[in-house]
Design a protein around this motif. Structure first.
Motif, PDB file in Angstrom:
ATOM      1  N   GLU A 198       6.866 176.739  -7.343  1.00 45.82           N
ATOM      2  CA  GLU A 198       8.141 176.112  -7.706  1.00 45.82           C
ATOM      3  C   GLU A 198       8.790 175.488  -6.477  1.00 45.82           C
ATOM      4  O   GLU A 198       9.300 174.361  -6.529  1.00 45.82           O
ATOM      5  N   ARG A 199       8.776 176.219  -5.378  1.00 43.38           N
ATOM      6  CA  ARG A 199       9.375 175.722  -4.137  1.00 43.38           C
ATOM      7  C   ARG A 199       8.626 174.505  -3.606  1.00 43.38           C
ATOM      8  O   ARG A 199       9.240 173.479  -3.260  1.00 43.38           O
ATOM      9  N   GLU A 200       7.291 174.606  -3.538  1.00 36.65           N
ATOM     10  CA  GLU A 200       6.508 173.526  -2.965  1.00 36.65           C
ATOM     11  C   GLU A 200       6.510 172.286  -3.857  1.00 36.65           C
ATOM     12  O   GLU A 200       6.539 171.153  -3.369  1.00 36.65           O
ATOM     13  N   LEU A 201       6.472 172.471  -5.167  1.00 37.24           N
ATOM     14  CA  LEU A 201       6.569 171.334  -6.083  1.00 37.24           C
ATOM     15  C   LEU A 201       7.919 170.638  -5.922  1.00 37.24           C
ATOM     16  O   LEU A 201       7.998 169.405  -5.937  1.00 37.24           O
ATOM     17  N   GLY A 202       8.973 171.441  -5.753  1.00 42.47           N
ATOM     18  CA  GLY A 202      10.293 170.865  -5.535  1.00 42.47           C
ATOM     19  C   GLY A 202      10.347 170.049  -4.266  1.00 42.47           C
ATOM     20  O   GLY A 202      10.901 168.938  -4.250  1.00 42.47           O
ATOM     21  N   ARG A 230      -4.117 185.498  -5.580  1.00 41.88           N
ATOM     22  CA  ARG A 230      -5.457 185.074  -5.176  1.00 41.88           C
ATOM     23  C   ARG A 230      -5.599 183.562  -5.106  1.00 41.88           C
ATOM     24  O   ARG A 230      -6.562 183.053  -4.557  1.00 41.88           O
ATOM     25  N   GLY A 231      -4.652 182.828  -5.708  1.00 42.40           N
ATOM     26  CA  GLY A 231      -4.713 181.378  -5.668  1.00 42.40           C
ATOM     27  C   GLY A 231      -4.385 180.757  -7.017  1.00 42.40           C
ATOM     28  O   GLY A 231      -3.728 181.377  -7.857  1.00 42.40           O
ATOM     29  N   THR A 232      -4.865 179.533  -7.222  1.00 41.63           N
ATOM     30  CA  THR A 232      -4.657 178.835  -8.483  1.00 41.63           C
ATOM     31  C   THR A 232      -6.007 178.452  -9.071  1.00 41.63           C
ATOM     32  O   THR A 232      -7.008 178.360  -8.344  1.00 41.63           O
ATOM     33  N   ALA A 233      -6.031 178.219 -10.386  1.00 43.05           N
ATOM     34  CA  ALA A 233      -7.261 177.822 -11.051  1.00 43.05           C
ATOM     35  C   ALA A 233      -6.917 176.999 -12.286  1.00 43.05           C
ATOM     36  O   ALA A 233      -5.904 177.245 -12.941  1.00 43.05           O
ATOM     37  N   VAL A 234      -7.778 176.069 -12.600  1.00 43.88           N
ATOM     38  CA  VAL A 234      -7.579 175.191 -13.755  1.00 43.88           C
ATOM     39  C   VAL A 234      -8.142 175.850 -15.002  1.00 43.88           C
ATOM     40  O   VAL A 234      -9.232 176.426 -14.985  1.00 43.88           O
ATOM     41  N   VAL A 235      -7.380 175.778 -16.095  1.00 40.58           N
ATOM     42  CA  VAL A 235      -7.810 176.338 -17.380  1.00 40.58           C
ATOM     43  C   VAL A 235      -8.556 175.257 -18.159  1.00 40.58           C
ATOM     44  O   VAL A 235      -8.063 174.134 -18.313  1.00 40.58           O
ATOM     45  N   ALA A 236      -9.735 175.608 -18.665  1.00 46.28           N
ATOM     46  CA  ALA A 236     -10.541 174.666 -19.440  1.00 46.28           C
ATOM     47  C   ALA A 236     -10.517 174.960 -20.931  1.00 46.28           C
ATOM     48  O   ALA A 236     -10.880 174.096 -21.735  1.00 46.28           O
ATOM     49  N   LEU A 249      -2.338 165.801 -11.522  1.00 46.50           N
ATOM     50  CA  LEU A 249      -1.353 166.793 -11.104  1.00 46.50           C
ATOM     51  C   LEU A 249      -1.989 168.172 -10.926  1.00 46.50           C
ATOM     52  O   LEU A 249      -1.524 168.956 -10.100  1.00 46.50           O
ATOM     53  N   LEU A 250      -3.040 168.479 -11.662  1.00 47.16           N
ATOM     54  CA  LEU A 250      -3.720 169.761 -11.487  1.00 47.16           C
ATOM     55  C   LEU A 250      -4.291 169.883 -10.073  1.00 47.16           C
ATOM     56  O   LEU A 250      -4.156 170.924  -9.422  1.00 47.16           O
ATOM     57  N   ALA A 251      -4.899 168.820  -9.602  1.00 47.81           N
ATOM     58  CA  ALA A 251      -5.419 168.829  -8.230  1.00 47.81           C
ATOM     59  C   ALA A 251      -4.285 168.889  -7.222  1.00 47.81           C
ATOM     60  O   ALA A 251      -4.392 169.553  -6.182  1.00 47.81           O
ATOM     61  N   ARG A 252      -3.186 168.214  -7.526  1.00 42.88           N
ATOM     62  CA  ARG A 252      -2.025 168.222  -6.624  1.00 42.88           C
ATOM     63  C   ARG A 252      -1.447 169.619  -6.496  1.00 42.88           C
ATOM     64  O   ARG A 252      -1.040 170.040  -5.407  1.00 42.88           O
ATOM     65  N   GLU A 255      -3.599 171.573  -4.178  1.00 43.44           N
ATOM     66  CA  GLU A 255      -3.407 171.114  -2.797  1.00 43.44           C
ATOM     67  C   GLU A 255      -2.103 171.649  -2.218  1.00 43.44           C
ATOM     68  O   GLU A 255      -2.062 172.081  -1.054  1.00 43.44           O
ATOM     69  N   LEU A 256      -1.057 171.608  -3.003  1.00 44.66           N
ATOM     70  CA  LEU A 256       0.241 172.078  -2.517  1.00 44.66           C
ATOM     71  C   LEU A 256       0.191 173.565  -2.191  1.00 44.66           C
ATOM     72  O   LEU A 256       0.755 174.017  -1.180  1.00 44.66           O
ATOM     73  N   TYR A 257      -0.480 174.331  -3.037  1.00 46.26           N
ATOM     74  CA  TYR A 257      -0.552 175.758  -2.763  1.00 46.26           C
ATOM     75  C   TYR A 257      -1.394 176.032  -1.517  1.00 46.26           C
ATOM     76  O   TYR A 257      -1.008 176.852  -0.667  1.00 46.26           O
ATOM     77  N   GLU A 258      -2.521 175.354  -1.400  1.00 46.58           N
ATOM     78  CA  GLU A 258      -3.394 175.598  -0.246  1.00 46.58           C
ATOM     79  C   GLU A 258      -2.743 175.187   1.067  1.00 46.58           C
ATOM     80  O   GLU A 258      -3.065 175.746   2.117  1.00 46.58           O
TER      81      GLU A 258
END
Length: 265
Positions: A198-202, A230-236, A249-252, A255-258
Protein backbone atom coordinates in the motif's frame (compact mmCIF):
# COMPACT_ATOMS: atom_id res chain seq x y z
CA UNK A 1 22.17 -21.24 10.09
CA UNK A 2 21.52 -24.18 7.78
CA UNK A 3 18.48 -26.36 7.24
CA UNK A 4 20.23 -29.19 9.09
CA UNK A 5 20.50 -27.20 12.32
CA UNK A 6 17.85 -26.99 15.00
CA UNK A 7 15.86 -23.76 15.21
CA UNK A 8 16.90 -21.20 17.80
CA UNK A 9 14.12 -20.47 20.30
CA UNK A 10 14.59 -17.84 22.98
CA UNK A 11 12.22 -16.31 25.50
CA UNK A 12 13.14 -12.85 26.75
CA UNK A 13 16.64 -13.27 25.36
CA UNK A 14 17.37 -16.63 27.02
CA UNK A 15 17.32 -20.14 25.58
CA UNK A 16 13.84 -21.61 25.95
CA UNK A 17 13.27 -24.41 28.45
CA UNK A 18 10.36 -26.75 29.05
CA UNK A 19 9.30 -24.56 31.97
CA UNK A 20 9.39 -21.28 30.04
CA UNK A 21 7.73 -22.80 26.97
CA UNK A 22 4.84 -24.30 28.91
CA UNK A 23 2.67 -21.13 29.02
CA UNK A 24 2.95 -20.82 25.22
CA UNK A 25 0.91 -24.00 24.63
CA UNK A 26 -2.13 -22.36 26.24
CA UNK A 27 -3.05 -20.97 22.82
CA UNK A 28 -3.64 -17.34 23.82
CA UNK A 29 -1.28 -14.80 22.34
CA UNK A 30 -0.19 -13.12 19.15
CA UNK A 31 2.80 -13.01 16.85
CA UNK A 32 4.41 -11.57 13.77
CA UNK A 33 6.48 -13.42 11.18
CA UNK A 34 9.19 -11.90 9.03
CA UNK A 35 11.87 -12.75 6.53
CA UNK A 36 15.25 -11.35 7.51
CA UNK A 37 18.13 -10.83 5.11
CA UNK A 38 21.47 -9.49 6.27
CA UNK A 39 19.94 -8.53 9.61
CA UNK A 40 17.29 -6.42 7.88
CA UNK A 41 13.55 -6.77 7.33
CA UNK A 42 10.96 -5.08 5.15
CA UNK A 43 8.32 -3.05 6.97
CA UNK A 44 9.90 -3.21 10.42
CA UNK A 45 7.74 -0.39 11.78
CA UNK A 46 4.61 -2.28 10.70
CA UNK A 47 5.79 -5.37 12.56
CA UNK A 48 6.41 -3.43 15.77
CA UNK A 49 3.12 -1.53 15.48
CA UNK A 50 1.33 -4.86 15.12
CA UNK A 51 3.01 -6.29 18.21
CA UNK A 52 2.43 -3.19 20.32
CA UNK A 53 -1.23 -2.85 19.35
CA UNK A 54 -2.09 -6.51 19.85
CA UNK A 55 -0.34 -6.56 23.23
CA UNK A 56 -2.50 -3.67 24.43
CA UNK A 57 -5.66 -5.29 23.10
CA UNK A 58 -5.05 -8.83 24.36
CA UNK A 59 -3.18 -8.17 27.60
CA UNK A 60 -3.89 -4.58 28.60
CA UNK A 61 -0.23 -3.68 28.84
CA UNK A 62 2.53 -2.08 26.77
CA UNK A 63 5.33 -3.69 24.79
CA UNK A 64 8.54 -1.78 24.07
CA UNK A 65 9.58 -2.09 20.42
CA UNK A 66 13.28 -1.71 21.22
CA UNK A 67 13.04 -4.59 23.67
CA UNK A 68 11.67 -6.77 20.86
CA UNK A 69 14.34 -5.67 18.41
CA UNK A 70 17.03 -6.50 20.95
CA UNK A 71 15.65 -10.00 21.43
CA UNK A 72 15.50 -10.57 17.67
CA UNK A 73 19.09 -9.38 17.21
CA UNK A 74 20.24 -11.67 20.01
CA UNK A 75 18.47 -14.73 18.59
CA UNK A 76 19.80 -14.01 15.10
CA UNK A 77 23.30 -13.88 16.57
CA UNK A 78 22.85 -17.32 18.08
CA UNK A 79 21.49 -18.58 14.77
CA UNK A 80 24.78 -17.68 13.16
CA UNK A 81 23.32 -15.84 10.17
CA UNK A 82 21.56 -12.62 9.33
CA UNK A 83 19.36 -14.51 6.85
CA UNK A 84 16.43 -16.26 8.50
CA UNK A 85 12.72 -16.76 9.01
CA UNK A 86 11.90 -15.06 12.31
CA UNK A 87 8.73 -15.38 14.35
CA UNK A 88 8.06 -13.20 17.39
CA UNK A 89 5.39 -14.47 19.81
CA UNK A 90 3.99 -12.47 22.71
CA UNK A 91 2.26 -14.22 25.63
CA UNK A 92 1.63 -13.92 29.37
CA UNK A 93 3.55 -16.36 31.58
CA UNK A 94 1.11 -15.55 34.39
CA UNK A 95 -2.41 -14.62 33.31
CA UNK A 96 -4.05 -11.46 34.56
CA UNK A 97 -5.05 -8.01 33.30
CA UNK A 98 -1.94 -5.90 32.88
CA UNK A 99 0.43 -8.71 33.93
CA UNK A 100 3.86 -8.64 32.25
CA UNK A 101 4.26 -10.30 28.88
CA UNK A 102 7.09 -12.46 27.59
CA UNK A 103 8.57 -12.41 24.10
CA UNK A 104 9.53 -15.61 22.31
CA UNK A 105 11.75 -15.37 19.22
CA UNK A 106 12.13 -18.34 16.89
CA UNK A 107 14.82 -18.35 14.20
CA UNK A 108 14.69 -20.81 11.31
CA UNK A 109 16.17 -20.98 7.81
CA UNK A 110 14.96 -18.34 5.34
CA UNK A 111 12.19 -19.14 2.85
CA UNK A 112 10.69 -17.46 -0.21
CA UNK A 113 7.33 -17.45 -1.94
CA UNK A 114 6.73 -20.52 -4.11
CA UNK A 115 7.87 -19.85 -7.65
CA UNK A 116 5.42 -19.71 -10.52
CA UNK A 117 1.75 -18.98 -10.93
CA UNK A 118 -0.52 -19.85 -8.02
CA UNK A 119 -3.69 -21.95 -8.00
CA UNK A 120 -6.14 -20.95 -5.25
CA UNK A 121 -9.22 -22.72 -3.89
CA UNK A 122 -11.91 -21.05 -1.78
CA UNK A 123 -12.94 -22.54 1.56
CA UNK A 124 -15.85 -21.63 3.88
CA UNK A 125 -13.88 -20.21 6.77
CA UNK A 126 -13.11 -16.87 8.39
CA UNK A 127 -10.63 -16.35 11.21
CA UNK A 128 -12.01 -15.17 14.57
CA UNK A 129 -10.71 -11.71 15.53
CA UNK A 130 -9.29 -11.55 12.04
CA UNK A 131 -7.67 -8.14 12.55
CA UNK A 132 -5.16 -9.80 14.90
CA UNK A 133 -2.33 -12.13 13.95
CA UNK A 134 -3.14 -14.44 16.82
CA UNK A 135 -2.00 -17.96 17.63
CA UNK A 136 -4.20 -21.03 17.30
CA UNK A 137 -4.69 -21.02 13.54
CA UNK A 138 -6.06 -24.56 13.30
CA UNK A 139 -8.72 -23.60 10.75
CA UNK A 140 -6.17 -22.04 8.43
CA UNK A 141 -3.83 -25.02 8.71
CA UNK A 142 -6.71 -27.48 8.24
CA UNK A 143 -7.95 -25.89 5.04
CA UNK A 144 -4.44 -25.13 3.81
CA UNK A 145 -3.54 -28.81 4.01
CA UNK A 146 -6.80 -29.89 2.41
CA UNK A 147 -6.42 -27.68 -0.64
CA UNK A 148 -2.72 -28.60 -0.93
CA UNK A 149 -3.73 -32.27 -1.10
CA UNK A 150 -5.89 -31.33 -4.09
CA UNK A 151 -2.97 -29.65 -5.84
CA UNK A 152 -3.69 -26.04 -4.91
CA UNK A 153 -1.14 -23.55 -3.60
CA UNK A 154 -3.30 -21.56 -1.20
CA UNK A 155 -6.72 -21.57 0.47
CA UNK A 156 -8.90 -18.50 0.01
CA UNK A 157 -11.03 -17.79 3.08
CA UNK A 158 -14.56 -16.68 2.23
CA UNK A 159 -17.79 -15.88 4.05
CA UNK A 160 -21.16 -17.64 3.68
CA UNK A 161 -22.10 -15.47 0.70
CA UNK A 162 -18.77 -15.95 -1.06
CA UNK A 163 -17.31 -12.77 0.46
CA UNK A 164 -13.55 -12.78 -0.10
CA UNK A 165 -11.53 -12.14 3.06
CA UNK A 166 -7.91 -13.30 2.75
CA UNK A 167 -5.73 -16.30 2.04
CA UNK A 168 -4.91 -18.83 4.74
CA UNK A 169 -1.44 -17.30 5.11
CA UNK A 170 -1.64 -14.43 2.62
CA UNK A 171 -3.51 -11.33 1.62
CA UNK A 172 -5.05 -11.28 -1.84
CA UNK A 173 -5.38 -8.28 -4.11
CA UNK A 174 -6.92 -7.76 -7.53
CA UNK A 175 -6.07 -5.64 -10.55
CA UNK A 176 -8.62 -3.57 -12.47
CA UNK A 177 -6.89 -1.71 -15.30
CA UNK A 178 -4.28 0.53 -13.66
CA UNK A 179 -5.78 0.16 -10.15
CA UNK A 180 -5.19 -2.25 -7.29
CA UNK A 181 -8.36 -3.41 -5.54
CA UNK A 182 -8.21 -4.87 -2.04
CA UNK A 183 -11.23 -6.95 -0.91
CA UNK A 184 -13.24 -5.42 1.91
CA UNK A 185 -16.37 -7.56 2.24
CA UNK A 186 -15.25 -9.69 5.18
CA UNK A 187 -12.92 -9.30 8.19
CA UNK A 188 -9.24 -9.85 7.38
CA UNK A 189 -5.74 -9.25 8.70
CA UNK A 190 -4.03 -6.23 7.19
CA UNK A 191 -0.74 -7.99 6.69
CA UNK A 192 2.66 -6.34 6.87
CA UNK A 193 3.41 -7.08 3.22
CA UNK A 194 0.01 -5.67 2.28
CA UNK A 195 0.86 -2.50 4.21
CA UNK A 196 4.27 -2.29 2.55
CA UNK A 197 2.62 -2.62 -0.86
CA UNK A 198 0.00 0.00 0.00
CA UNK A 199 2.80 2.39 0.91
CA UNK A 200 4.96 1.65 -2.12
CA UNK A 201 2.03 1.75 -4.56
CA UNK A 202 1.09 5.12 -3.09
CA UNK A 203 4.62 6.44 -3.53
CA UNK A 204 4.57 5.22 -7.15
CA UNK A 205 1.24 6.91 -7.84
CA UNK A 206 -0.64 3.67 -8.47
CA UNK A 207 -4.31 4.12 -7.50
CA UNK A 208 -5.78 1.76 -4.90
CA UNK A 209 -9.21 1.16 -3.49
CA UNK A 210 -11.05 -1.20 -1.16
CA UNK A 211 -14.40 -2.63 -2.09
CA UNK A 212 -16.58 -5.63 -1.23
CA UNK A 213 -15.55 -8.54 -3.44
CA UNK A 214 -17.18 -11.94 -3.83
CA UNK A 215 -16.18 -15.04 -5.70
CA UNK A 216 -18.72 -14.19 -8.38
CA UNK A 217 -16.79 -10.95 -9.07
CA UNK A 218 -13.45 -12.59 -9.87
CA UNK A 219 -13.96 -12.83 -13.63
CA UNK A 220 -14.46 -9.06 -13.85
CA UNK A 221 -10.84 -8.37 -12.90
CA UNK A 222 -7.64 -8.25 -14.93
CA UNK A 223 -5.56 -10.23 -12.47
CA UNK A 224 -4.95 -11.21 -8.87
CA UNK A 225 -1.94 -11.62 -6.62
CA UNK A 226 -1.00 -13.03 -3.22
CA UNK A 227 1.25 -11.32 -0.68
CA UNK A 228 2.91 -12.27 2.59
CA UNK A 229 6.32 -11.98 4.23
CA UNK A 230 7.74 -14.45 1.71
CA UNK A 231 6.94 -12.14 -1.20
CA UNK A 232 4.29 -11.76 -3.89
CA UNK A 233 2.91 -14.18 -6.47
CA UNK A 234 0.51 -14.01 -9.39
CA UNK A 235 -2.73 -16.01 -9.18
CA UNK A 236 -3.60 -18.01 -12.30
CA UNK A 237 -6.72 -19.80 -11.10
CA UNK A 238 -9.42 -19.51 -8.43
CA UNK A 239 -11.70 -22.52 -7.96
CA UNK A 240 -10.74 -23.81 -11.38
CA UNK A 241 -11.63 -20.51 -13.07
CA UNK A 242 -8.68 -19.01 -15.00
CA UNK A 243 -7.54 -15.55 -13.89
CA UNK A 244 -5.64 -13.29 -16.35
CA UNK A 245 -1.91 -13.16 -15.62
CA UNK A 246 -0.50 -10.75 -18.21
CA UNK A 247 -1.54 -7.38 -16.78
CA UNK A 248 1.43 -5.03 -16.62
CA UNK A 249 0.40 -3.90 -13.16
CA UNK A 250 1.02 -7.42 -11.80
CA UNK A 251 4.66 -7.17 -12.81
CA UNK A 252 4.82 -3.64 -11.42
CA UNK A 253 3.53 -4.85 -8.04
CA UNK A 254 6.29 -7.47 -7.87
CA UNK A 255 8.92 -4.90 -8.88
CA UNK A 256 7.78 -2.41 -6.26
CA UNK A 257 7.92 -5.00 -3.52
CA UNK A 258 11.34 -6.31 -4.54
CA UNK A 259 12.72 -2.76 -4.57
CA UNK A 260 11.37 -1.93 -1.11
CA UNK A 261 14.13 -0.82 1.27
CA UNK A 262 15.11 -3.19 4.08
CA UNK A 263 15.14 -1.84 7.64
CA UNK A 264 17.93 -2.57 10.11
CA UNK A 265 16.62 -4.55 13.08
Amino acid sequence: MTESTMPVIEIDGRAATVETLWPVVGGYGHFTAMQVRGGRVRGLSFHTERLEGATRELFGTELDAERVRGYVRHALGRGGSGDASVRVNVFQPVEGPGAPVAVMVSVRPPVTMSAGLQRVKSVPYQRPAAHLKHVGGFGQAYYGRRVAAEGYDEALLVGPGGEIAEGAITNIGFVAGDMVVWPDAAPYLRGVTMRVLERELGHAGVPQTRRPLRLADVTAYDGAFLANARGTAVVAEIDGVPVPTSAQLLARIAELYESTPWDEI
